[in-house]
Design a protein around this motif. Structure first.
Motif, short mmCIF file in Angstrom:
data_model
loop_
_atom_site.label_atom_id
_atom_site.label_comp_id
_atom_site.label_asym_id
_atom_site.label_seq_id
_atom_site.Cartn_x
_atom_site.Cartn_y
_atom_site.Cartn_z
N GLU A 190 0.82 -1.21 0.00
CA GLU A 190 0.00 0.00 0.00
C GLU A 190 0.86 1.26 0.00
O GLU A 190 0.49 2.28 -0.60
CB GLU A 190 -0.94 -0.02 1.20
CG GLU A 190 -1.98 -1.13 1.13
CD GLU A 190 -3.09 -0.98 2.15
OE1 GLU A 190 -4.19 -1.53 1.92
OE2 GLU A 190 -2.88 -0.31 3.19
N THR A 193 2.50 1.60 -3.72
CA THR A 193 1.52 1.86 -4.79
C THR A 193 0.64 3.07 -4.51
O THR A 193 0.07 3.67 -5.43
CB THR A 193 0.59 0.66 -4.99
OG1 THR A 193 -0.20 0.46 -3.82
CG2 THR A 193 1.38 -0.60 -5.30
N ARG A 195 -2.14 2.81 -3.07
CA ARG A 195 -3.49 2.29 -3.22
C ARG A 195 -3.81 1.31 -2.10
O ARG A 195 -2.96 0.51 -1.72
CB ARG A 195 -3.66 1.62 -4.59
CG ARG A 195 -3.58 2.60 -5.75
CD ARG A 195 -3.27 1.89 -7.06
NE ARG A 195 -3.30 2.80 -8.20
CZ ARG A 195 -2.32 3.63 -8.51
NH1 ARG A 195 -1.22 3.68 -7.77
NH2 ARG A 195 -2.42 4.43 -9.56
N GLU A 229 -7.59 -0.57 -4.87
CA GLU A 229 -8.27 0.58 -5.46
C GLU A 229 -7.77 0.76 -6.89
O GLU A 229 -6.58 0.65 -7.17
CB GLU A 229 -7.95 1.84 -4.66
CG GLU A 229 -8.49 1.86 -3.26
CD GLU A 229 -7.94 3.01 -2.45
OE1 GLU A 229 -8.70 3.58 -1.64
OE2 GLU A 229 -6.74 3.33 -2.60
N GLY A 230 -8.69 0.99 -7.80
CA GLY A 230 -8.31 1.14 -9.20
C GLY A 230 -8.38 -0.15 -9.99
O GLY A 230 -8.20 -0.15 -11.20
#
Length: 372
Positions: A190, A193, A195, A229-230
């Motif tokens: 996390e 990235t 994210r 996420e994403g």
């Protein structure tokens, strides 16, 4: 600022690592408490810490201590951190911050209410090439994150006769391998990235029902599929039964333009891959994202203790009003507890689990008291 005055709970391996980092940061190593006055005296002498304390309460209420380092077995972390916070001390607490989400949330809330700083040593963030990887992602050089391949492998519990207090769930908690080392892998993922993991599906395995004659109730191995996420997907493998792997923390991410790979056992290197070719980049103090984390020139290897020293230096800087980029705080400790809980739930119920953290009270960004 006067030197930070540090106290330590616990006298084992992690207390040695914490005390070396505190000394490197210029702190005064004031006192240490352990499981008994005798053990405290032995550890204080061995680690060069000023005096032994008879018990936890004596140390956390001492007038000449500013910050308490909690380096005890997992089950004691939340209780001892709360005691230190109630006494107005800043706290550096080993992970896991707590063995349950509820207790971790209580520690975060107590720090905010007391107006003091709290940090958790997710120290792999402090390898300079990790910061370089993070910067490459943040600036778009990697492109859109598509997939993640991560692992944290060790072999120190390979045989049934190998044991440790962590294998006792009453001391180490309901999760062992994932809470102990998988939490580092997820934090690194996390952090690099930028994210969050939003959903996961996990399986766990306890290879030995007993170790050295004692029952084992927490896992040896965890395999986890994650969604970020994403929309990026990732696979994570965590094991303490991988022959030959001493501390095999690896994070590889694949973007639409480039791939990146960091391996902690080769922490001076960052692999950067592209369709046109690949390169192995060595740590360089002038690289993007380094921000002074390189303590020695290129070609002079740095390692785990150097990363830990950088973390403690940042944790202490907060006490003087600084806001160091990337410092892992109690909020990150709570995040690790949430992910661990989701892994155990998924493995138990054999289903995908959403990882949507319940909002926690805001942490105090800086100390409410000046050091004297």
């Amino acid at each position: 600022m006067s030197p930070v005055r540090a106290g330590f709970l616990g006298g084992g391996f992690m207390a040695a690592v914490h005390s070396r980092a505190a000394r490197a940061a210029g702190a005064r190593l004031v006192a240490l408490a352990s499981s008994s006055p005798e053990r405290a005296a032995q550890a204080a002498d061995r680690l060069g810490i000023g005096r032994p304390a008879a018990h936890v309460a004596e140390l956390v209420t001492a007038h000449d201590i500013d910050v308490v380092h909690v380096c005890t077995p997992n089950r004691d972390h939340a209780e001892q951190a709360l005691a230190a916070l109630a006494a107005g001390k800043h706290v550096v607490c080993e992970k896991p911050l707590a063995t349950s989400v509820e207790d971790a949330r209580a520690v975060v809330a107590a720090a905010a209410e007391a107006g003091v700083a709290g940090a958790v040593p997710f120290v792999y963030r402090y390898h300079p090439v990790v910061r370089q990887a993070r910067e490459l992602v943040a600036t778009g050089a990697v492109g859109r994150i598509l997939t993640i391949d991560g692992a944290y492998l060790q072999d120190w519990l390979l045989e049934s006769g190998d044991t440790d207090w962590r294998a006792d769930a009453s001391l180490g908690g309901a999760s062992r391998a994932f809470a102990d080392i998988g939490s580092h892998l997820c934090d690194l993922l996390e952090f690099v990235t930028g994210r969050r993991i939003v959903a996961l599906s996990a399986r766990t395995s306890t290879v030995f029902d007993t170790r050295a004659g004692s029952a084992v109730e927490n896992e040896d191995i965890a395999a986890v599929v994650v969604e970020l996420e994403g929309g990026a997907l990732g696979t994570l493998l965590v094991s303490q039964l991988a022959p030959g792997r001493k501390n095999g923390l690896v994070l590889e991410l694949h973007g639409s333009a480039r791939s990146l790979r960091f391996a902690q056992e080769r922490s001076e290197e960052l692999w950067i891959g592209s369709r046109e070719g690949s390169q192995l980049v060595l740590r360089d103090p002038g690289a993007v994202g380094d921000r002074g984390l390189s303590l020695v020139p290129a070609g002079h290897p740095m390692g785990y203790q150097d990363a830990f020293n950088g973390f403690v230096a940042d944790a202490y800087a907060v006490l003087d009003g600084a806001s160091p980029d990337g410092l892992p705080t109690f909020a990150d400790g709570l995040r690790a507890a949430e992910i661990t809980d989701a892994v155990l739930t998924s493995a138990r119920e054999r289903r995908w689990v959403d990882v949507a953290p319940v909002p926690a009270p805001p942490e105090s960004p800086a100390a409410s008291k000046e050091l004297t």
